[in-house]
Design an enzyme around this catalytic site. Sequence first.
Site, PDB file in Angstrom:
ATOM      1  N   ARG A  35      21.724 124.585  41.649  1.00 55.47           N
ATOM      2  CA  ARG A  35      21.541 126.030  41.463  1.00 55.47           C
ATOM      3  C   ARG A  35      21.635 126.411  39.983  1.00 55.47           C
ATOM      4  O   ARG A  35      20.989 127.366  39.557  1.00 55.47           O
ATOM      5  CB  ARG A  35      22.573 126.809  42.273  1.00 55.47           C
ATOM      6  CG  ARG A  35      22.206 126.827  43.734  1.00 55.47           C
ATOM      7  CD  ARG A  35      23.043 127.792  44.498  1.00 55.47           C
ATOM      8  NE  ARG A  35      22.393 128.080  45.770  1.00 55.47           N
ATOM      9  CZ  ARG A  35      22.955 128.741  46.754  1.00 55.47           C
ATOM     10  NH1 ARG A  35      24.168 129.200  46.623  1.00 55.47           N
ATOM     11  NH2 ARG A  35      22.300 128.968  47.861  1.00 55.47           N
ATOM     12  N   LYS A 223      24.388 131.281  65.418  1.00 53.36           N
ATOM     13  CA  LYS A 223      24.545 132.571  66.094  1.00 53.36           C
ATOM     14  C   LYS A 223      23.246 133.336  66.282  1.00 53.36           C
ATOM     15  O   LYS A 223      22.526 133.594  65.337  1.00 53.36           O
ATOM     16  CB  LYS A 223      25.529 133.436  65.308  1.00 53.36           C
ATOM     17  CG  LYS A 223      26.960 133.023  65.519  1.00 53.36           C
ATOM     18  CD  LYS A 223      27.888 134.156  65.222  1.00 53.36           C
ATOM     19  CE  LYS A 223      28.837 134.411  66.357  1.00 53.36           C
ATOM     20  NZ  LYS A 223      29.506 135.671  66.285  1.00 53.36           N
ATOM     21  N   GLY A 376      19.798 127.764  53.218  1.00 51.98           N
ATOM     22  CA  GLY A 376      21.013 127.559  54.013  1.00 51.98           C
ATOM     23  C   GLY A 376      21.195 126.123  54.443  1.00 51.98           C
ATOM     24  O   GLY A 376      20.858 125.184  53.711  1.00 51.98           O
ATOM     25  N   GLY A 399      20.260 133.490  53.673  1.00 56.13           N
ATOM     26  CA  GLY A 399      20.336 134.875  54.149  1.00 56.13           C
ATOM     27  C   GLY A 399      19.213 135.716  53.564  1.00 56.13           C
ATOM     28  O   GLY A 399      18.578 136.509  54.271  1.00 56.13           O
TER      29      GLY A 399
HETATM   30  P1  AMP Z   1      23.606 128.634  60.742  1.00 56.35           P
HETATM   31  O1  AMP Z   1      24.506 128.915  59.577  1.00 56.35           O
HETATM   32  O2  AMP Z   1      23.516 129.721  61.741  1.00 56.35           O
HETATM   33  O3  AMP Z   1      22.240 128.123  60.275  1.00 56.35           O
HETATM   34  O4  AMP Z   1      24.303 127.411  61.523  1.00 56.35           O
HETATM   35  C1  AMP Z   1      24.383 126.130  60.964  1.00 56.35           C
HETATM   36  C2  AMP Z   1      25.418 125.349  61.692  1.00 56.35           C
HETATM   37  O5  AMP Z   1      25.079 125.280  63.049  1.00 56.35           O
HETATM   38  C3  AMP Z   1      25.569 123.917  61.212  1.00 56.35           C
HETATM   39  O6  AMP Z   1      26.860 123.747  60.657  1.00 56.35           O
HETATM   40  C4  AMP Z   1      25.404 123.072  62.470  1.00 56.35           C
HETATM   41  O7  AMP Z   1      26.357 122.023  62.575  1.00 56.35           O
HETATM   42  C5  AMP Z   1      25.649 124.085  63.559  1.00 56.35           C
HETATM   43  N1  AMP Z   1      25.015 123.709  64.820  1.00 56.35           N
HETATM   44  C6  AMP Z   1      23.717 123.451  65.026  1.00 56.35           C
HETATM   45  N2  AMP Z   1      23.515 123.098  66.317  1.00 56.35           N
HETATM   46  C7  AMP Z   1      24.719 123.125  66.928  1.00 56.35           C
HETATM   47  C8  AMP Z   1      25.171 122.882  68.250  1.00 56.35           C
HETATM   48  N3  AMP Z   1      24.317 122.515  69.201  1.00 56.35           N
HETATM   49  N4  AMP Z   1      26.488 123.067  68.525  1.00 56.35           N
HETATM   50  C9  AMP Z   1      27.335 123.453  67.560  1.00 56.35           C
HETATM   51  N5  AMP Z   1      26.977 123.700  66.285  1.00 56.35           N
HETATM   52  C10 AMP Z   1      25.695 123.534  65.972  1.00 56.35           C
END
Ligand code: AMP
Length: 418
Positions: A35, A223, A376, A399
């Site tokens: 970065r 989420k 991300g 984001g």
């Molecule tokens: P996000 O920040 O919403 O993009 O989420 C990323 C995170 O989601 C990463 O740390 C992954 O390890 C987690 N992740 C992806 N798939 C799964 C899953 N099936 N169960 C639990 N965590 C997950």
Amino acid sequence: MLTVKDLQDLHGKKVYVRVDFNVPHKGEVISDDNRIRAAIPTIADLLKKGARVILMSHLGKVDWKKLKKGEKTQEDIDGQMKKNDLSIAVSPLKAHLEAALGHEVNVSFSKENRGEGLAKAVAALKDGDVLLAQNTRYLPGEEKNDPELSKEWASLVDVFVMDAFGSAHRAHASTYGVPECLKAEGKPVACGYLVQNEVEKLMRCVEVKDEDRPYVAILGGLKVTDKIQVIDTLLKKCDYIIIGGAMSYTFKKAQGEEIGSSFLDEGALDYAKKCLEEAHGRIILPVDAVVTDSFEPVEGRLIKVIEGNIPEGVEGVDIGPKSAKKFAEIIAKAKMVFWNGPMGVFEQAEFQEGTKAVCEAIRDLSGKAFTVCGGGDSASAVKQFGYKADFSHVSTGGGASLEMIQNDGHLPGVDILK
Ligand code: AMP
């Protein structure tokens, strides 16, 4: 919108550059200074034109509630931040910055980021010098876009340059308040090369041309709630939305399937149902899953592939091979791809295959389609697995890139420059 290129002779001019030096770190050890390097073209250009450059960045999050009452001086805050590992001082970045700039440049650090200390440090700058100021988030007014703080910062400089794409979705004092003040005084505000490139590339995913269809979005990660609005927008813009990762189980549940102990975003169930109805088959979900009985990597844990319902006691942690094949077939038809969010817990070697399969499917589109990784965790995965060069663009803002799509190309930190 002005860009750095448009800024002419800057001798004697003080330029406030909002950079995104929010680098991955453990304590004071920086594991990846990409970065910092990404901001060099903008900084080098300003220095070449004779500017006195003041760099401002945040680093980490500050949990103000955790700070003890009464600890308000800069030293108190520094101490508390370190003790609780809430955030770190940006001082360790100085060495990386000097190395990236090539050591001929005079770089100083100011541990004060407002008041007399900062004013003195700015006044001491000569043409072609760089000042790195303390973490902007050490000041509570930063995230509140406090007008007094913005006014103070703006009063120290002549020009504002925005090169922190990863923070452009936040209307903070350093990203929004300062350019707002300078604009009101008729002073120049411009975007840096990094922001200019991000906006140009991502706008193609926002204003979709016929030749870029089929347009396939791939969403993953944790989420649904965080990505609700973007799913709505993507449903209007895309031909297909592939959903993997933890968020896919909320959709599976909404479809009436059993998901065992897999991650469920309960509050988003109705929304997921609505999306599935409105999509008329354009939302593509996994058909199998890699499941485990222990998220923690303990010896002897159960790991297997399951099709259909997931029984109690196990949770889905990656898409299975059939899903990977199904997803790859859809990706193969795409003329444009936007991807945000890993397909599984890619941080653990056992659950990387789904995310790697998506990387491979996108690699196979090289030269045939416009492919974007929206920053991300998916950007970390793409880099970790060695596929970065196969993408048309890997964004520096997870984001920010999502919000840009969600808000039809608008971000507060970019709009204020117009
Ligand atoms: P996000 O920040 O919403 O993009 O989420 C990323 C995170 O989601 C990463 O740390 C992954 O390890 C987690 N992740 C992806 N798939 C799964 C899953 N099936 N169960 C639990 N965590 C997950």
